[in-house]
Each structure stands twice: as structure tokens, then as C-alpha cells.
Write a protein that holds these residues in place. Structure first.
Motif, PDB file in Angstrom:
ATOM      1  N   ALA A  82     -13.374  -9.098  42.123  1.00 34.01           N
ATOM      2  CA  ALA A  82     -13.597  -7.620  42.583  1.00 34.01           C
ATOM      3  C   ALA A  82     -14.200  -6.795  41.183  1.00 34.01           C
ATOM      4  O   ALA A  82     -14.120  -7.259  40.075  1.00 34.01           O
ATOM      5  N   GLU A  83     -15.002  -5.772  41.476  1.00 37.98           N
ATOM      6  CA  GLU A  83     -15.532  -5.235  40.376  1.00 37.98           C
ATOM      7  C   GLU A  83     -14.663  -4.391  39.642  1.00 37.98           C
ATOM      8  O   GLU A  83     -13.423  -3.793  40.076  1.00 37.98           O
ATOM      9  N   VAL A  84     -14.734  -4.540  38.250  1.00 36.61           N
ATOM     10  CA  VAL A  84     -13.858  -3.997  37.528  1.00 36.61           C
ATOM     11  C   VAL A  84     -13.924  -2.454  37.357  1.00 36.61           C
ATOM     12  O   VAL A  84     -14.970  -1.882  37.143  1.00 36.61           O
ATOM     13  N   SER A  85     -12.687  -1.623  37.252  1.00 33.42           N
ATOM     14  CA  SER A  85     -12.870  -0.156  37.202  1.00 33.42           C
ATOM     15  C   SER A  85     -12.078   0.162  35.892  1.00 33.42           C
ATOM     16  O   SER A  85     -10.845  -0.212  35.906  1.00 33.42           O
ATOM     17  N   PRO A  86     -12.671   0.686  35.091  1.00 30.21           N
ATOM     18  CA  PRO A  86     -11.816   1.176  33.892  1.00 30.21           C
ATOM     19  C   PRO A  86     -10.750   2.067  34.052  1.00 30.21           C
ATOM     20  O   PRO A  86      -9.715   2.003  33.483  1.00 30.21           O
ATOM     21  N   ILE A  87     -11.155   2.976  34.996  1.00 27.51           N
ATOM     22  CA  ILE A  87      -9.918   3.906  35.336  1.00 27.51           C
ATOM     23  C   ILE A  87      -8.865   3.209  35.933  1.00 27.51           C
ATOM     24  O   ILE A  87      -7.649   3.562  35.706  1.00 27.51           O
ATOM     25  N   GLY A  88      -9.112   2.421  37.243  1.00 27.60           N
ATOM     26  CA  GLY A  88      -8.129   1.760  37.771  1.00 27.60           C
ATOM     27  C   GLY A  88      -7.062   0.722  37.044  1.00 27.60           C
ATOM     28  O   GLY A  88      -6.127   0.744  36.941  1.00 27.60           O
ATOM     29  N   ASP A  89      -8.078  -0.067  36.240  1.00 27.92           N
ATOM     30  CA  ASP A  89      -7.314  -1.105  35.561  1.00 27.92           C
ATOM     31  C   ASP A  89      -6.575  -0.441  34.322  1.00 27.92           C
ATOM     32  O   ASP A  89      -5.552  -0.859  33.856  1.00 27.92           O
ATOM     33  N   GLY A  90      -7.126   0.743  33.746  1.00 28.13           N
ATOM     34  CA  GLY A  90      -6.412   1.349  32.776  1.00 28.13           C
ATOM     35  C   GLY A  90      -5.155   2.150  33.227  1.00 28.13           C
ATOM     36  O   GLY A  90      -4.046   2.011  32.453  1.00 28.13           O
ATOM     37  N   LEU A  91      -5.187   2.741  34.518  1.00 23.55           N
ATOM     38  CA  LEU A  91      -4.056   3.064  35.008  1.00 23.55           C
ATOM     39  C   LEU A  91      -2.914   1.895  35.541  1.00 23.55           C
ATOM     40  O   LEU A  91      -1.671   2.026  35.297  1.00 23.55           O
TER      41      LEU A  91
ATOM     42  N   ILE B 228      -0.208   5.159  42.573  1.00 28.59           N
ATOM     43  CA  ILE B 228      -0.943   5.818  43.856  1.00 28.59           C
ATOM     44  C   ILE B 228      -2.478   5.881  43.510  1.00 28.59           C
ATOM     45  O   ILE B 228      -3.395   5.845  44.349  1.00 28.59           O
ATOM     46  N   VAL B 229      -2.511   6.664  42.118  1.00 27.59           N
ATOM     47  CA  VAL B 229      -4.098   7.089  41.812  1.00 27.59           C
ATOM     48  C   VAL B 229      -4.628   5.852  41.758  1.00 27.59           C
ATOM     49  O   VAL B 229      -5.931   5.624  41.907  1.00 27.59           O
ATOM     50  N   ALA B 230      -4.368   4.759  41.215  1.00 30.05           N
ATOM     51  CA  ALA B 230      -4.969   3.507  40.702  1.00 30.05           C
ATOM     52  C   ALA B 230      -5.272   2.910  42.110  1.00 30.05           C
ATOM     53  O   ALA B 230      -6.212   2.309  41.993  1.00 30.05           O
ATOM     54  N   LEU B 231      -4.751   2.892  43.066  1.00 29.58           N
ATOM     55  CA  LEU B 231      -5.088   2.134  44.124  1.00 29.58           C
ATOM     56  C   LEU B 231      -6.345   2.839  44.828  1.00 29.58           C
ATOM     57  O   LEU B 231      -7.233   2.106  45.617  1.00 29.58           O
ATOM     58  N   GLY B 232      -6.767   4.027  44.295  1.00 25.06           N
ATOM     59  CA  GLY B 232      -8.258   4.611  44.680  1.00 25.06           C
ATOM     60  C   GLY B 232      -9.459   3.929  43.829  1.00 25.06           C
ATOM     61  O   GLY B 232     -10.514   4.230  44.170  1.00 25.06           O
ATOM     62  N   TYR B 233      -9.288   3.362  42.722  1.00 19.66           N
ATOM     63  CA  TYR B 233      -9.970   2.743  41.739  1.00 19.66           C
ATOM     64  C   TYR B 233      -9.952   1.529  41.788  1.00 19.66           C
ATOM     65  O   TYR B 233     -11.085   0.779  41.425  1.00 19.66           O
ATOM     66  N   THR B 234      -8.930   0.572  42.025  1.00 17.14           N
ATOM     67  CA  THR B 234      -8.965  -0.883  41.865  1.00 17.14           C
ATOM     68  C   THR B 234      -7.956  -1.350  42.973  1.00 17.14           C
ATOM     69  O   THR B 234      -7.702  -0.804  43.716  1.00 17.14           O
ATOM     70  N   THR B 235      -7.662  -2.569  43.072  1.00 16.99           N
ATOM     71  CA  THR B 235      -7.396  -3.443  43.939  1.00 16.99           C
ATOM     72  C   THR B 235      -5.781  -3.511  43.802  1.00 16.99           C
ATOM     73  O   THR B 235      -5.508  -3.661  42.633  1.00 16.99           O
ATOM     74  N   VAL B 236      -5.146  -3.863  44.777  1.00 14.81           N
ATOM     75  CA  VAL B 236      -3.701  -4.233  44.660  1.00 14.81           C
ATOM     76  C   VAL B 236      -3.402  -5.323  43.745  1.00 14.81           C
ATOM     77  O   VAL B 236      -2.418  -5.298  42.974  1.00 14.81           O
ATOM     78  N   ALA B 237      -4.347  -6.241  43.927  1.00 10.81           N
ATOM     79  CA  ALA B 237      -4.092  -7.483  43.198  1.00 10.81           C
ATOM     80  C   ALA B 237      -4.278  -7.291  41.700  1.00 10.81           C
ATOM     81  O   ALA B 237      -3.524  -7.963  40.902  1.00 10.81           O
ATOM     82  N   ASN B 238      -5.178  -6.368  41.250  1.00 12.97           N
ATOM     83  CA  ASN B 238      -5.442  -6.250  39.740  1.00 12.97           C
ATOM     84  C   ASN B 238      -4.233  -5.342  39.134  1.00 12.97           C
ATOM     85  O   ASN B 238      -3.470  -5.666  38.119  1.00 12.97           O
ATOM     86  N   ILE B 239      -3.502  -4.574  40.103  1.00 13.06           N
ATOM     87  CA  ILE B 239      -2.120  -3.846  39.880  1.00 13.06           C
ATOM     88  C   ILE B 239      -0.984  -4.978  39.620  1.00 13.06           C
ATOM     89  O   ILE B 239      -0.322  -4.568  38.579  1.00 13.06           O
ATOM     90  N   LEU B 240      -0.966  -5.635  40.650  1.00 12.86           N
ATOM     91  CA  LEU B 240       0.046  -6.831  40.553  1.00 12.86           C
ATOM     92  C   LEU B 240       0.100  -7.716  39.305  1.00 12.86           C
ATOM     93  O   LEU B 240       0.908  -8.006  38.611  1.00 12.86           O
ATOM     94  N   LEU B 241      -1.471  -7.947  38.984  1.00 10.95           N
ATOM     95  CA  LEU B 241      -1.504  -8.964  37.877  1.00 10.95           C
ATOM     96  C   LEU B 241      -1.137  -8.083  36.439  1.00 10.95           C
ATOM     97  O   LEU B 241      -0.499  -8.613  35.758  1.00 10.95           O
ATOM     98  N   MET B 242      -1.243  -6.837  36.489  1.00 11.22           N
ATOM     99  CA  MET B 242      -0.965  -5.994  35.298  1.00 11.22           C
ATOM    100  C   MET B 242       0.624  -5.976  35.227  1.00 11.22           C
ATOM    101  O   MET B 242       1.227  -6.093  34.191  1.00 11.22           O
TER     102      MET B 242
END
Length: 312
Positions: free
Chosen positions: A163-172, A104-118
Motif C-alpha cells: 500500500a502507498e505510504v502516508s507520512p501523516i497516517g504512518d506518523g499517527l 480515528i484520524v490515521a484511518l483516513g490516511y493509512t491502512t488498518v494493517a499499517n496501524i496494527l503493525l505499528m
């Protein structure tokens, strides 16, 4: 010997072990199927506050899981399950809390695509953790399936690579992958321990966090019904099926099958909300689906061959 002391290193006799492995694969598939409806239900909600959704969804899931244990084990049995879950159960519960809240928190910083890729890396992480901590052997076919799944998810989300890289979002997002993989390996390691109270504990913690951070707890009658479905079917039933099935199969297999969730999710949104997936989503999803089905059929065939009597 108590079933809580039985570990993944204690194999069952051949035919029984094969039957248990197949049952585990079916249960994990059922969990991925239940989880895959999350996008459809979330898109149908009118409530905008994500913490309100987390609060009610987690509470309903906790009540569903508790009710299931009361029906299956009775009040005394349910209390014993909670009392005996120990640090392994607490760890699994906390892993699932960290995974769901981080999403939920990561969605505010990065894309759903990046989360799915992780998340596509979960089988790889589970395989490595299984090799290190459980001494589980990963064969070449399974490594090939892992690479195919990662490639398929990469194709699905390739439109968002710029998309722009977010250290917080991609870290989460990385944390989500690690905590889910860790929960899978812990469940497998303590295969004699029922983890239903563990995920119930996790849902209680998630609900408490949601209620503490929610801006508005009131929801419409329509949303209330959807949240019951969201909590009981999508989260509660999915978790119960997963922790039951993940005890019976190697960690990497459970993690691999669970990747069907992001593949099937866009299909249900397409059918219910008429949102046509992009061509790359369909192509990548097809790669993942075919890779997983081929690997499951191969596992099924190998287990059948092992069950055949040795000719004299």
C-alpha cells in the motif's frame, strides 16, 4: 504512608508480590479481551460519522467509570481520587486521548494493517521506556516473545505491505504506539495511584473533541444501544481493567498481553459477521497467540517456582 506515594520500586513481600503480579496479568488479559470486541461492535453500527461514535462512546465510558468510582469509593472518595491524580494521572489521560483520536484520524490516511503493525511495536517501546525510566530488567525470554509478536503481526498484515505510504497516517500510527506505551509505563511507575480517574478524564476530553467535530449527533435506537455497549463494556471496562492491572506487572508484560486485542478481534468478526479472515491473518494471529500464551505460562511457572519455600 499514603498509597499515592508508593512507587513501582517498592516491592511487596515475595508471596504477596507474586499474587499481585498474577492478578495484574489476569486483569490486563481481561482488558485485551474487552477491547477485542471493538471491531464487532463498530461493524454493527449504522452511524457513519466517526466523530459521532467517538463522542457518544467516550461519554458513555466516562459515565460508566464515574459510576463505578461512586459505587466503590463513594462521592467523597471519588472527589479525592480526582484531586490526587496530579500530573501522572493527567498524563495518562492525555496519552489515551491522543491514542484513540490518532487512531480515528490515521484511518483516513493509512491502512488498518499499517496501524496494527505499528501497534505491534508497543511492547518493544514499553520495554525500552521501562529500562530507561523504571530500571526494569527485561529477560531474554521476554525479548524473544516481543520479536515473535512483531513477526506475527507482520505476517497478519503482510498482504497490505504494498500500500502507498502516508507520512501523516504512518506518523499517527507511530504516535499511537508511543502514547500507549508511555501510558503503560507511567501507570507502572505510579503503581500506588489509582488511574481510574485519569482514564475517566481522558474519556471526558475525547467526548468533548467528538462533540465538537461530529457532523450529526442523532443516532437510531439500535445504534444507541450498541454505543452504550461500545462505551461501557469495550472502552470503559477495558480501560478500568488495564490501568488496574498495569500497576501490578512490569510494563513490558502489560504491553505484551494487550497485543491479544488485534489477534482476537478478527475472530469475533468472523463468528458474528461471518467474515472469514485471510490465511495470513490466521497464521500471523496464531504465531502471536502461541508466543503470548507460552510467555504467560513461563511467567506463571517462574512465579510459582519463586513462591516455593527454600529447602533447609
Amino acid at each position: 504512608m499514603s498509597e499515592n506515594l508508593i512507587s513501582a520500586a517498592t516491592p511487596l513481600p515475595g508471596p504477596a508480590a507474586i499474587a499481585e503480579t498474577r492478578r495484574g496479568m489476569v486483569l490486563v488479559f481481561g482488558a485485551a479481551l474487552a477491547w477485542s470486541f471493538g471491531g464487532v461492535i463498530a461493524r454493527s453500527l449504522e452511524t457513519a460519522d466517526p466523530w459521532t461514535i467517538i463522542a457518544w462512546r467516550s461519554l458513555v465510558a466516562a459515565l460508566f467509570l464515574t459510576g463505578f468510582m461512586l459505587w466503590r469509593d463513594g462521592p467523597r472518595g471519588t472527589v479525592r481520587l480526582f484531586a490526587r491524580m496530579g500530573w501522572p494521572g493527567i498524563s495518562v489521560g492525555l496519552c489515551f486521548v491522543a491514542s484513540s483520536v490518532s487512531f480515528i484520524v490515521a484511518l483516513g490516511y493509512t491502512t488498518v494493517a499499517n496501524i496494527l503493525l505499528m501497534q505491534a511495536g508497543v511492547p518493544l517501546i514499553a520495554a525500552l521506556l521501562g529500562v530507561v525510566f523504571l530500571r526494569e530488567r527485561v529477560d531474554a525470554v521476554t525479548w524473544a516473545a516481543i520479536l515473535a509478536v512483531i513477526a506475527g503481526i507482520a505476517v497478519m498484515v503482510s498482504d497490505s505491505f504494498g500500500a502507498e505510504v502516508s507520512p501523516i497516517g504512518d506518523g499517527l500510527a507511530v504516535l499511537i504506539a508511543f502514547t500507549f506505551a508511555a501510558a503503560t509505563v507511567i501507570t507502572r511507575r505510579h503503581s500506588g495511584m489509582r488511574m481510574t480517574p485519569a482514564v475517566t478524564f481522558g474519556c471526558i476530553i475525547g467526548s468533548a473533541i467528538g462533540f465538537a467535530l461530529a457532523g450529526e449527533l442523532a443516532v437510531s435506537a439500535r445504534d444507541a444501544g450498541l454505543l452504550v455497549l461500545f462505551g461501557a463494556f469495550n472502552l470503559g471496562l477495558g480501560l478500568a481493567l488495564f490501568v488496574t492491572g498495569a500497576r501490578l506487572v512490569p510494563s513490558v508484560i502489560a504491553a505484551l498481553i494487550s497485543t491479544l486485542e488485534p489477534v482476537l478481534g478478527p475472530v469475533w468478526v468472523w463468528i458474528v459477521h461471518d467474515e472469514v479472515p485471510a490465511g495470513r491473518t490466521l497464521a500471523g494471529g496464531g504465531i502471536v497467540f502461541l508466543a503470548l500464551m507460552a510467555h504467560i505460562m513461563w511467567q506463571w511457572r517462574m512465579s510459582r517456582r519463586m513462591a516455593l519455600p527454600i529447602p533447609s
